[in-house]
Design an enzyme around this catalytic site. Structure first.
Site, short mmCIF file in Angstrom:
data_model
loop_
_atom_site.label_atom_id
_atom_site.label_comp_id
_atom_site.label_asym_id
_atom_site.label_seq_id
_atom_site.Cartn_x
_atom_site.Cartn_y
_atom_site.Cartn_z
N PRO A 70 -10.79 1.33 4.22
CA PRO A 70 -9.44 1.77 4.51
C PRO A 70 -8.75 2.54 3.40
CG PRO A 70 -9.57 -0.63 4.34
CD PRO A 70 -10.98 -0.11 4.36
N ASN A 71 -8.03 3.55 3.82
CA ASN A 71 -7.17 4.41 2.98
C ASN A 71 -7.93 5.44 2.14
OD1 ASN A 71 -4.57 3.28 3.73
ND2 ASN A 71 -5.24 1.44 2.66
N ARG A 104 -2.26 10.54 -2.97
CA ARG A 104 -1.41 9.55 -3.65
C ARG A 104 -2.18 8.99 -4.84
NH1 ARG A 104 1.80 10.53 -0.14
NH2 ARG A 104 3.01 9.26 1.29
N TYR A 136 -7.00 7.34 -8.74
CA TYR A 136 -8.11 7.81 -7.90
C TYR A 136 -8.42 9.31 -8.07
CZ TYR A 136 -7.31 3.30 -5.71
OH TYR A 136 -7.15 1.95 -5.50
N ASN A 162 -18.22 1.66 -0.20
CA ASN A 162 -16.94 1.37 -0.86
C ASN A 162 -16.07 0.68 0.17
OD1 ASN A 162 -14.47 1.21 -2.08
ND2 ASN A 162 -14.52 3.27 -2.94
N ALA A 221 -10.08 -2.11 0.16
CA ALA A 221 -9.39 -3.40 0.06
C ALA A 221 -10.19 -4.55 0.69
CB ALA A 221 -8.00 -3.31 0.70
N HIS A 270 -12.02 -7.40 -1.38
CA HIS A 270 -11.41 -8.55 -2.05
C HIS A 270 -11.20 -9.75 -1.13
CE1 HIS A 270 -10.98 -5.55 -5.10
NE2 HIS A 270 -10.18 -4.82 -4.35
N GLU A 273 -22.70 -1.29 -3.81
CA GLU A 273 -21.23 -1.33 -3.73
C GLU A 273 -20.67 -0.37 -4.79
OE1 GLU A 273 -19.71 -5.26 -4.40
OE2 GLU A 273 -17.64 -4.57 -4.61
N HIS A 290 -17.02 1.46 -6.42
CA HIS A 290 -15.57 1.59 -6.52
C HIS A 290 -15.24 2.76 -7.44
CE1 HIS A 290 -14.94 -2.07 -4.34
NE2 HIS A 290 -15.93 -2.59 -5.05
N ARG A 346 -8.16 -3.93 -13.43
CA ARG A 346 -6.91 -3.71 -12.70
C ARG A 346 -6.23 -5.06 -12.41
NH1 ARG A 346 -7.68 0.38 -7.93
NH2 ARG A 346 -5.40 0.31 -8.06
N ARG A 367 -7.81 -7.79 -7.71
CA ARG A 367 -8.93 -6.86 -7.52
C ARG A 367 -10.18 -7.29 -8.31
NH1 ARG A 367 -6.49 -2.34 -4.89
NH2 ARG A 367 -4.35 -2.07 -5.61
O1 CA2 Z 1 -11.55 1.80 -6.69
C1 CA2 Z 1 -11.90 1.78 -5.49
O2 CA2 Z 1 -12.73 2.56 -5.03
C2 CA2 Z 1 -11.26 0.79 -4.53
O3 CA2 Z 1 -12.26 0.31 -3.65
C3 CA2 Z 1 -10.19 1.55 -3.77
C4 CA2 Z 1 -9.36 0.66 -2.85
C5 CA2 Z 1 -8.83 -0.55 -3.58
O4 CA2 Z 1 -8.17 -1.42 -2.65
C6 CA2 Z 1 -9.92 -1.31 -4.29
O5 CA2 Z 1 -9.33 -2.38 -5.00
C7 CA2 Z 1 -10.66 -0.41 -5.26
C8 CA2 Z 1 -8.13 1.39 -2.34
C9 CA2 Z 1 -8.36 2.69 -1.71
C10 CA2 Z 1 -7.01 3.30 -1.50
O6 CA2 Z 1 -7.18 4.67 -1.62
C11 CA2 Z 1 -6.09 5.43 -1.85
C12 CA2 Z 1 -6.26 6.75 -1.70
C13 CA2 Z 1 -5.22 7.60 -1.93
C14 CA2 Z 1 -4.01 7.11 -2.29
C15 CA2 Z 1 -3.83 5.76 -2.44
C16 CA2 Z 1 -4.88 4.91 -2.21
#
Ligand code: CA2
Length: 167
Positions: A27-28, A35, A40, A91, A94, A97, A115, A117, A124, A128
């Protein structure tokens, strides 16, 4: 399936069926570049998909890059990998976790699963630091940005060269 045609961003099949690898994003991650650039980066999900496909070509892998915001869809793709002995770069975002359901699907794997990230989750927020996935994966790469996906594909190519079982 997520909106914007992001579910599958690579060839589904190719002339090298036994070299197929799924690169699955949770997700996301489809919002990359829009963002939180400090965490990222500024490159987009399309850039990530292109990087993975290019790395796959160089490694002789047929890379299929997908992203979903839905837990059930991600689990379905992991089942697909299990049923076809496909290696996976995952990947889970979220879900990493807290998703016991994704963890249970990963436990069924029949081929290497790395896996990945983008950020260093261990450096962090406390929530996380725990991954429920790592114990069932072949290994984990975190903190190297998009390059982590290339490292994971290299690891999978090396595992395939060593033999085809689920390491
Ligand atoms: O560091 C990573 O790749 C994560 O898997 C990214 C996840 C986060 O919940 C993990 O703890 C670490 C979040 C992805 C959210 O992606 C975004 C993309 C653009 C703007 C904001 C968030």
């Amino acid at each position: 399936m997520s909106e914007g045609g992001q579910a599958s961003d690579g060839p589904a099949t190719g002339g090298q069926g036994n070299r197929r690898v799924l690169v699955l994003n949770g997700p996301n991650l489809g919002r990359l570049g829009k963002r939180e650039p400090a965490v990222y980066g500024t490159a987009t999900y399309a850039d990530l998909a292109e990087l993975c496909r290019k790395a796959g070509q160089e490694l002789g892998l047929d890379v299929d890059v997908r992203q979903t915001d839905y837990e059930g869809e991600l689990i379905g793709w992991i089942h697909e990998a299990c049923d076809n002995a496909l290696p996976v770069v995952l990947n889970p975002a979220a879900f990493t976790h807290y998703s016991i359901a994704v963890m249970d699907a990963v436990k069924m794997r029949t081929a290497p699963l790395v896996e990945v990230h983008i950020s260093n989750i261990a450096g962090r927020e406390d929530f996380r630091h725990q991954s429920v996935i790592t114990g069932s994966a072949t290994g984990i790469i975190a903190g190297f940005g998009f390059q982590g996906y290339v490292l994971a594909l290299r690891a999978i190519a090396a595992e395939l060269a060593r033999g085809d079982d689920a390491r």
